[in-house]
Scaffold this motif. Structure first.
Motif, PDB file in Angstrom:
ATOM      1  N   MET A 162       0.853  -1.174   0.000  1.00 11.26           N
ATOM      2  CA  MET A 162       0.000   0.000   0.000  1.00 11.26           C
ATOM      3  C   MET A 162       0.895   1.232   0.000  1.00 11.26           C
ATOM      4  SD  MET A 162      -2.488   1.405   3.048  1.00 11.26           S
ATOM      5  CE  MET A 162      -3.608   0.042   2.964  1.00 11.26           C
ATOM      6  N   VAL A 163       0.664   2.151  -0.900  1.00 10.54           N
ATOM      7  CA  VAL A 163       1.335   3.444  -0.887  1.00 10.54           C
ATOM      8  C   VAL A 163       0.425   4.386  -0.137  1.00 10.54           C
ATOM      9  CG1 VAL A 163       2.122   5.401  -2.244  1.00 10.54           C
ATOM     10  CG2 VAL A 163       2.562   3.096  -3.039  1.00 10.54           C
ATOM     11  N   LEU A 164       0.978   5.111   0.794  1.00 12.78           N
ATOM     12  CA  LEU A 164       0.200   6.029   1.597  1.00 12.78           C
ATOM     13  C   LEU A 164       0.406   7.431   1.056  1.00 12.78           C
ATOM     14  CD1 LEU A 164      -1.505   6.487   4.099  1.00 12.78           C
ATOM     15  CD2 LEU A 164       0.590   6.586   5.418  1.00 12.78           C
ATOM     16  N   MET A 165      -0.623   7.993   0.470  1.00 12.34           N
ATOM     17  CA  MET A 165      -0.561   9.361  -0.017  1.00 12.34           C
ATOM     18  C   MET A 165      -1.106  10.238   1.103  1.00 12.34           C
ATOM     19  SD  MET A 165       0.733   9.012  -3.008  1.00 12.34           S
ATOM     20  CE  MET A 165       0.457  10.485  -3.953  1.00 12.34           C
ATOM     21  N   LEU A 166      -0.261  11.053   1.664  1.00 17.00           N
ATOM     22  CA  LEU A 166      -0.661  11.849   2.814  1.00 17.00           C
ATOM     23  C   LEU A 166      -1.523  13.018   2.385  1.00 17.00           C
ATOM     24  CD1 LEU A 166       2.706  11.875   4.712  1.00 17.00           C
ATOM     25  CD2 LEU A 166       0.793  10.312   4.944  1.00 17.00           C
ATOM     26  N   ASN A 167      -2.393  13.430   3.296  1.00 18.69           N
ATOM     27  CA  ASN A 167      -3.260  14.552   2.981  1.00 18.69           C
ATOM     28  C   ASN A 167      -2.883  15.747   3.832  1.00 18.69           C
ATOM     29  OD1 ASN A 167      -4.373  14.256   5.541  1.00 18.69           O
ATOM     30  ND2 ASN A 167      -6.031  12.994   4.810  1.00 18.69           N
ATOM     31  N   ASP A 168      -3.692  16.788   3.765  1.00 20.14           N
ATOM     32  CA  ASP A 168      -3.375  18.011   4.469  1.00 20.14           C
ATOM     33  C   ASP A 168      -3.625  17.925   5.975  1.00 20.14           C
ATOM     34  OD1 ASP A 168      -5.835  17.752   3.184  1.00 20.14           O
ATOM     35  OD2 ASP A 168      -6.293  19.860   3.283  1.00 20.14           O
ATOM     36  N   TYR A 169      -3.905  16.761   6.492  1.00 15.50           N
ATOM     37  CA  TYR A 169      -4.026  16.604   7.932  1.00 15.50           C
ATOM     38  C   TYR A 169      -2.768  16.006   8.528  1.00 15.50           C
ATOM     39  CZ  TYR A 169      -8.804  17.512   6.812  1.00 15.50           C
ATOM     40  OH  TYR A 169      -9.932  18.087   6.332  1.00 15.50           O
ATOM     41  N   GLY A 170      -1.773  15.710   7.727  1.00 13.77           N
ATOM     42  CA  GLY A 170      -0.503  15.237   8.229  1.00 13.77           C
ATOM     43  C   GLY A 170      -0.392  13.731   8.234  1.00 13.77           C
ATOM     44  N   ALA A 171       0.822  13.286   8.471  1.00 10.67           N
ATOM     45  CA  ALA A 171       1.145  11.855   8.399  1.00 10.67           C
ATOM     46  C   ALA A 171       0.647  11.066   9.594  1.00 10.67           C
ATOM     47  CB  ALA A 171       2.662  11.700   8.286  1.00 10.67           C
ATOM     48  N   MET A 172       0.760  11.629  10.753  1.00  9.67           N
ATOM     49  CA  MET A 172       0.529  10.841  11.961  1.00  9.67           C
ATOM     50  C   MET A 172      -0.858  10.211  12.042  1.00  9.67           C
ATOM     51  SD  MET A 172       2.729  13.271  14.414  1.00  9.67           S
ATOM     52  CE  MET A 172       2.933  12.401  15.926  1.00  9.67           C
ATOM     53  N   PRO A 173      -1.943  10.961  11.843  1.00 11.08           N
ATOM     54  CA  PRO A 173      -3.258  10.325  11.973  1.00 11.08           C
ATOM     55  C   PRO A 173      -3.479   9.198  10.972  1.00 11.08           C
ATOM     56  CG  PRO A 173      -3.486  12.707  11.978  1.00 11.08           C
ATOM     57  CD  PRO A 173      -2.061  12.404  11.623  1.00 11.08           C
TER      58      PRO A 173
ATOM     59  N   ALA B 295       2.702  20.933   7.440  1.00 12.60           N
ATOM     60  CA  ALA B 295       3.598  20.750   6.292  1.00 12.60           C
ATOM     61  C   ALA B 295       4.940  20.188   6.752  1.00 12.60           C
ATOM     62  CB  ALA B 295       3.790  22.074   5.560  1.00 12.60           C
ATOM     63  N   GLN B 296       5.458  20.679   7.853  1.00 16.65           N
ATOM     64  CA  GLN B 296       6.722  20.173   8.394  1.00 16.65           C
ATOM     65  C   GLN B 296       6.596  18.705   8.771  1.00 16.65           C
ATOM     66  OE1 GLN B 296       7.561  22.750  11.707  1.00 16.65           O
ATOM     67  NE2 GLN B 296       7.439  24.579  10.448  1.00 16.65           N
ATOM     68  N   GLU B 297       5.478  18.341   9.372  1.00 18.94           N
ATOM     69  CA  GLU B 297       5.236  16.967   9.789  1.00 18.94           C
ATOM     70  C   GLU B 297       5.174  16.028   8.590  1.00 18.94           C
ATOM     71  OE1 GLU B 297       1.245  15.355  11.343  1.00 18.94           O
ATOM     72  OE2 GLU B 297       2.354  15.952  13.142  1.00 18.94           O
ATOM     73  N   GLN B 298       4.507  16.462   7.536  1.00 22.06           N
ATOM     74  CA  GLN B 298       4.409  15.626   6.339  1.00 22.06           C
ATOM     75  C   GLN B 298       5.786  15.337   5.763  1.00 22.06           C
ATOM     76  OE1 GLN B 298       1.710  16.536   3.229  1.00 22.06           O
ATOM     77  NE2 GLN B 298      -0.037  16.759   4.577  1.00 22.06           N
ATOM     78  N   VAL B 299       6.631  16.352   5.704  1.00 25.31           N
ATOM     79  CA  VAL B 299       7.991  16.165   5.185  1.00 25.31           C
ATOM     80  C   VAL B 299       8.783  15.238   6.103  1.00 25.31           C
ATOM     81  CG1 VAL B 299      10.199  17.321   4.742  1.00 25.31           C
ATOM     82  CG2 VAL B 299       8.059  18.324   3.894  1.00 25.31           C
ATOM     83  N   ALA B 300       8.699  15.457   7.392  1.00 24.33           N
ATOM     84  CA  ALA B 300       9.489  14.667   8.345  1.00 24.33           C
ATOM     85  C   ALA B 300       9.122  13.188   8.337  1.00 24.33           C
ATOM     86  CB  ALA B 300       9.323  15.237   9.756  1.00 24.33           C
ATOM     87  N   PHE B 301       7.859  12.859   8.102  1.00 24.04           N
ATOM     88  CA  PHE B 301       7.408  11.469   8.185  1.00 24.04           C
ATOM     89  C   PHE B 301       7.341  10.762   6.829  1.00 24.04           C
ATOM     90  CE2 PHE B 301       6.431  12.731  12.394  1.00 24.04           C
ATOM     91  CZ  PHE B 301       6.511  11.569  13.144  1.00 24.04           C
ATOM     92  N   ALA B 302       7.685  11.461   5.761  1.00 29.45           N
ATOM     93  CA  ALA B 302       7.598  10.865   4.423  1.00 29.45           C
ATOM     94  C   ALA B 302       8.767   9.928   4.152  1.00 29.45           C
ATOM     95  CB  ALA B 302       7.576  11.958   3.361  1.00 29.45           C
TER      96      ALA B 302
END
Length: 181
Positions: A1-12, A51-58
């Motif tokens: 599964m590829v996880l495409m993150l949304n504007d709510y961030g990676a963690m949830p 936005a910072q969280e998305q980058v950090a968890f990608a």
């Protein structure tokens, strides 16, 4: 599964994947992919934790719209992204076009690396939603005129483009048997 993150961030999103044993046992999480808008990234990274969280968890970063900024700006942005996430692969794209082999079946997701970044990230209370991020939903049951949808999106992006992280939809277009994504 590829996880495409949304504007709510990676963690949830990742938390949901690991919170449900049926999902966790039935699927392998292949990669967390984040699309970074090269034209507006500096503003988003400076102003929002999301936005910072998305980058950090990608695991993979698609640096998109590289045709809209100078090579110098791309270099500066790539150095910033690399400082925020030294493990992620970064691909430069235009209109998010990329060979699917680069983002599918790459086996990049590593739960241990995510826990190194934030040992608490699997706990539900570890993430608080940034109130500066919001969503809108438009629903219509009648078929839409494609030219009018195009005009509306163009004007909306012209007015709000720097504030838009992403947009998506499934459209029922006049004269088309299948829905348009």
């Amino acid at each position: 599964m590829v996880l495409m993150l949304n504007d709510y961030g990676a963690m949830p999103v990742i938390q949901t994947f690991f919170a449900e044993p049926t999902i966790y046992q039935s699927f392998d999480l292949d990669a967390a992919v984040t699309v970074v808008d090269a034209k507006h990234a500096r503003q988003h990274l400076d102003e929002t934790h999301e936005a910072q969280e998305q980058v950090a968890f990608a695991d993979l970063l698609l640096l998109n719209k590289v045709d809209l900024v100078s090579p110098q700006e791309i270099g500066i942005l790539k150095r910033r992204l690399r400082a925020m996430n030294p493990h992620a692969k970064i691909y430069s794209t235009q209109k998010s076009k990329i060979d699917v082999e680069k983002i599918l079946d790459v086996r990049a997701f590593d739960i241990e690396k995510k826990l190194e970044i934030d040992p608490e990230f699997l706990k539900e209370e570890a993430h608080e939603h940034d109130d500066s991020v919001s969503s809108i939903v438009l629903r219509e049951t009648r078929p839409l005129a494609l030219d009018k949808v195009d005009d509306w999106v163009f004007h909306w992006l012209s007015e709000k483009g720097t504030d838009v992280f992403r947009y998506k939809g499934i459209l029922y277009i006049q004269g088309m048997k299948q829905r348009m994504v």
